[in-house]
Write a protein that holds these residues in place. Structure first.
Motif, PDB file in Angstrom:
ATOM      1  N   CYS B 430      -5.014  22.191 -15.060  1.00  0.00           N
ATOM      2  CA  CYS B 430      -6.324  22.763 -14.730  1.00  0.00           C
ATOM      3  C   CYS B 430      -7.157  23.088 -15.972  1.00  0.00           C
ATOM      4  CB  CYS B 430      -6.131  24.043 -13.922  1.00  0.00           C
ATOM      5  SG  CYS B 430      -5.335  25.368 -14.871  1.00  0.00           S
ATOM      6  N   SER B 432      -6.339  25.604 -18.136  1.00  0.00           N
ATOM      7  CA  SER B 432      -6.235  27.006 -18.563  1.00  0.00           C
ATOM      8  C   SER B 432      -5.085  27.212 -19.550  1.00  0.00           C
ATOM      9  CB  SER B 432      -6.055  27.923 -17.354  1.00  0.00           C
ATOM     10  OG  SER B 432      -4.704  28.286 -17.203  1.00  0.00           O
ATOM     11  N   CYS B 435      -1.783  28.626 -17.893  1.00  0.00           N
ATOM     12  CA  CYS B 435      -0.829  27.677 -17.315  1.00  0.00           C
ATOM     13  C   CYS B 435      -0.010  27.009 -18.420  1.00  0.00           C
ATOM     14  CB  CYS B 435      -1.558  26.628 -16.481  1.00  0.00           C
ATOM     15  SG  CYS B 435      -2.185  27.301 -14.929  1.00  0.00           S
ATOM     16  N   CYS B 461      -3.333  21.211 -10.405  1.00  0.00           N
ATOM     17  CA  CYS B 461      -2.636  21.619 -11.619  1.00  0.00           C
ATOM     18  C   CYS B 461      -1.149  21.784 -11.315  1.00  0.00           C
ATOM     19  CB  CYS B 461      -3.205  22.934 -12.150  1.00  0.00           C
ATOM     20  SG  CYS B 461      -2.260  23.628 -13.531  1.00  0.00           S
ATOM     21  N   VAL B 463       0.967  23.603 -12.573  1.00  0.00           N
ATOM     22  CA  VAL B 463       1.456  24.985 -12.665  1.00  0.00           C
ATOM     23  C   VAL B 463       0.877  25.863 -11.567  1.00  0.00           C
ATOM     24  CG1 VAL B 463       1.713  27.004 -14.170  1.00  0.00           C
ATOM     25  CG2 VAL B 463       1.625  24.711 -15.177  1.00  0.00           C
ATOM     26  N   CYS B 464      -0.475  25.957 -11.520  1.00  0.00           N
ATOM     27  CA  CYS B 464      -1.101  26.916 -10.625  1.00  0.00           C
ATOM     28  C   CYS B 464      -1.570  26.311  -9.301  1.00  0.00           C
ATOM     29  CB  CYS B 464      -2.277  27.603 -11.320  1.00  0.00           C
ATOM     30  SG  CYS B 464      -3.642  26.467 -11.677  1.00  0.00           S
TER      31      CYS B 464
HETATM   32 ZN    ZN Z   1      -3.356  25.685 -13.824  1.00  0.00          ZN
END
Ligand code: ZN
Ligand code: ZN
Lengths: 478, 478
Positions: B430, B432, B435, B461, B463-464
């Motif tokens: 994403c 960020s 993340c 993303c 991760v998130c």
């Molecule tokens: Zn993310």
């Protein structure tokens, strides 16, 4: 207008030291840095050094040497192992005491020379006579915290190469020491056009830790000597301290015999001070970063002249280090002065008349002579011309050295020559360190070397009048 | 007997780290030194570096760059001028505090990189748009006081080159940054046979003081990433702090735009870790110090075989980097193992049968294949064979990289691959920093790069789960 550029340089005859600094700065060889005693070697100066490196490195490899790289830092305990060595170098060592936020348990010297760190490795690597000789060279920078500095000639940091070899016998080590001295002489005389005196250093002047030091000494055009290269027979001084032993063919454990030898970026200083003149630098063709500079003279035919200049550049660049100065913002005259100041051996001018006659005008930096050459003959002509300039520069420098080498038969004569004339003094010497020191104290001149080419010009020591052993050279030096 | 030499090396599959150190030490590329974290680069390793330097330096000059040399030391006040820069480097700086017997008024950093000292000079040299671009490179050693070290890959002192350029516009600087990244990719892939991923670093991973950092990432044969070269667009961060301005064509005073870029001796580590195998090193022909080793097999005809070997050596040495191993004290089998361990691409055997038939036996280091070749065909055959080995080594390394690059679509998959498999993970991100940090904390892998070759493998993303902006590579790294 056309002379303005050159007028910014102090005349060599007026103030030699200021002239030296002026040509270095204006010629963009080097510049002062924000670090005390350290200079920046600019691209033009570094290209000169790269050309020198190539010619020297080839000679090292042809004589069987290989390059390697050893650490920049030397632990204090290691530097102190050889007593004479540390005494010679300790006063001018830069010390690292902290790494990151932490204080180091032991101070690290920034290498002033690498004998000690290299010996510590040789004691690991060398086991048998089959491992010998070890013939290693290193290109690197070294640091000596000098009080007074002068670009190229004496700086806190400088670039150099240091050869470090290990041998089975004393004879092998001596042979290597003299072989590398001859490599230096050949390089310095034939590539840099600097004539030198080859000889041995006295006990007072030898390298800290050496058995014998040999040197080549050049004469700058202010008459001072400059040590252009040194080669040391280290004997077994270091091998005994660092325990570098080998099992010989006879089954016995023996200490190796070692040598070390080096030349530095001070050779660039020697080139400047030997060959330069009131108009600036004069670089020997073999090492000049630019051998030929093309300066177009547009007249009424800018496009045609520019096109011809570019085509000449394309033709010549496969044979010579050539540059085309097609800048618009300067007059030809300004360009002539600039390239003369930068010491480019040959200027090639091309103007409307040349264009019409299929020829160019060549101007020699060394003599100022102008020669019209047909385009068809240009490559062979330039090849010969660059050789001729190289030879002429050497000849001129050798004549200057001969003209400024005088004989002295007693101390008054010696003092008088050193004080009132410039150059080298040939004199007989009894061999005592006392006499040598007296010369230094009373005249400022040092014993530069005991030359290999000996002449018996008298049988009395120039200082004490006792029986003379050797002819030597005295001179003030850089 | 014949396997003994090789058995002294730990198997690569058993203990990769120990194998790595074993081949470096036994292959005589480098050795530990008495200075914490500093290694000695031995002649065989240094010859490899010299070959690499030549090929890179040529590329730098072809793209208009010139070499120069700046001081080893940087005054503390200078290093501290650019805030992000000093924050990045201060924890690992070695400090000189004493020169000779005296304590210095200001501490000097041993350069960890030279942006600050070079910027201080550029602010003196650059006045007008006519002075731009400035395209300078420096070959030197730098020091970073690392806590844990590994030969070539991470040492307190290492050798590198650092390019530093200044430009009129942001576009010019960006173009230069990407040009040099491509020079690195071309060099690393075509000369070192190391396939790489080209891309941009994230904000967290960029160079201290840069606007944007680009990278080429290689995969070692344990699956870890190694940053093989970086190129930074420095923007105007340094020019504003160091006041590097120029008068532009429009008469306005402007700050220059800068870049810096570098590769180091860690590339030698990458060559070892990518190409090596249980038998030792495997060096790419283009940079191998020895491309062909001649091993005579005497049989009953020692004199004739030796004579033929010498004449082959004389013939081949004008075309290839060749060595004749005529040592008496080792068996051919022992020599085979030694040269394989040292990674020589081709072994040339000559025995009585070959002699009778005017042929030689060539053995490839990469595949082990044996080929009998008529003496008359030798030079063209070897030329092609070395090219073929080079190409094959690249192909094998690329296949390994492809086989060990996996996709992850959620955090569990990402964690699982990093933990249980080796290699690179492609995943969507994403953008960020949070993340990115979470990946690092929970898996030990870092975001290696945002590749130029983007694929949209998902829209979330990894991760998130929020909207993804870019595909990126995650991996554990050196
Ligand atoms: Zn993310
Ligand atoms: Zn005397």
């Amino acid at each position: 207008m056309e002379d303005k550029y050159v007028k910014e340089i102090t005349a060599k005859s007026e103030d030699f030291s200021q002239w030296y600094v002026d040509v270095i700065l204006k010629g963009e060889l080097a510049d002062y840095s924000p670090v005390r005693g350290c200079m920046v070697i600019r691209p033009y100066g570094y290209a000169l050094w790269e050309n020198m490196q190539k010619l020297l490195d080839r000679r090292f490899k042809e004589t069987g040497h290989k390059n390697a790289y050893f650490p920049l830092f030397i632990p204090e305990s290691l530097l102190k192992k050889e007593a004479e060595h540390v005494e010679g170098f300790a006063p001018e060592v830069a010390w690292v005491t902290h790494g990151g936020q932490e204080e180091l348990a032991e101070r690290l010297a920034v290498r002033p020379t690498s004998e000690t760190i290299i010996c510590s490795m040789y004691s690991k690597w060398i086991k048998s006579w089959r491992d010998l000789p070890v013939l290693i060279n290193q290109w690197c920078s070294v640091v000596r915290w000098e009080k007074s500095t002068k670009p190229f000639v004496r700086t806190a940091e400088f670039l150099w190469q240091e050869g470090h070899t290990a041998h089975r016998t004393e004879e092998d080590a001596e042979e290597e020491t003299l072989r590398m001295l001859e490599v230096y002489r050949d390089f310095v005389e034939n590539e840099l056009a600097l004539p030198v005196i080859k000889g041995r250093k006295s006990e007072n002047e030898k390298f800290a830790g050496a058995l014998r030091t040999y040197t080549i000494e050049a004469m700058m055009s202010d008459g001072k000597a400059l040590q252009a290269g040194t080669s040391h027979n280290l004997g077994q001084h270091f091998s005994k301290v660092f325990d570098i032993t080998f099992l010989d063919q006879d089954g016995k454990l023996k200490y190796v015999w070692q040598t070390s030898w080096g030349v530095t970026t001070r050779l660039i200083g020697a080139i400047i001070m030997t060959h330069g003149d009131d108009r600036g630098l004069k670089l020997p063709p073999r090492v000049a970063p630019i051998q030929v500079v093309i300066v177009p003279i547009f007249g009424q035919q800018k496009e045609e002249i520019l096109e011809k200049s570019r085509s000449l550049y394309q033709t010549l660049k496969d044979y010579f280090r050539v540059e085309l100065d097609d800048r618009d913002e300067y007059t030809p005259g300004w360009k002539f002065n600039e390239w003369e100041m930068k010491g480019v051996p040959v200027r090639l001018e091309i103007g409307p008349k040349d264009l019409a006659q299929n020829q160019v005008l060549l101007v020699r930096r060394d003599t100022g002579a102008k020669i019209s050459v047909k385009e068809a003959d240009l490559i062979p002509y330039l090849t010969g011309l660059l050789d001729d300039i190289q030879a002429n520069m050497f000849k001129e420098a050798r004549k200057f050295m001969e003209d400024n080498t005088r004989e002295a038969f007693n101390f008054e004569e010696l003092k008088n020559i050193i004080e009132n004339k410039k150059g080298f003094v040939k004199a007989m010497w009894c061999g005592s360190g006392e006499c040598e020191k007296r010369v230094k104290e009373e005249t400022g001149a040092t014993l530069r070397c005991i030359p290999f080419d000996q002449e018996q010009i008298s049988d009395k020591c120039v200082v004490c009048g006792k029986e003379a052993k050797k002819m030597v050279y005295f001179a003030k030096s850089y």
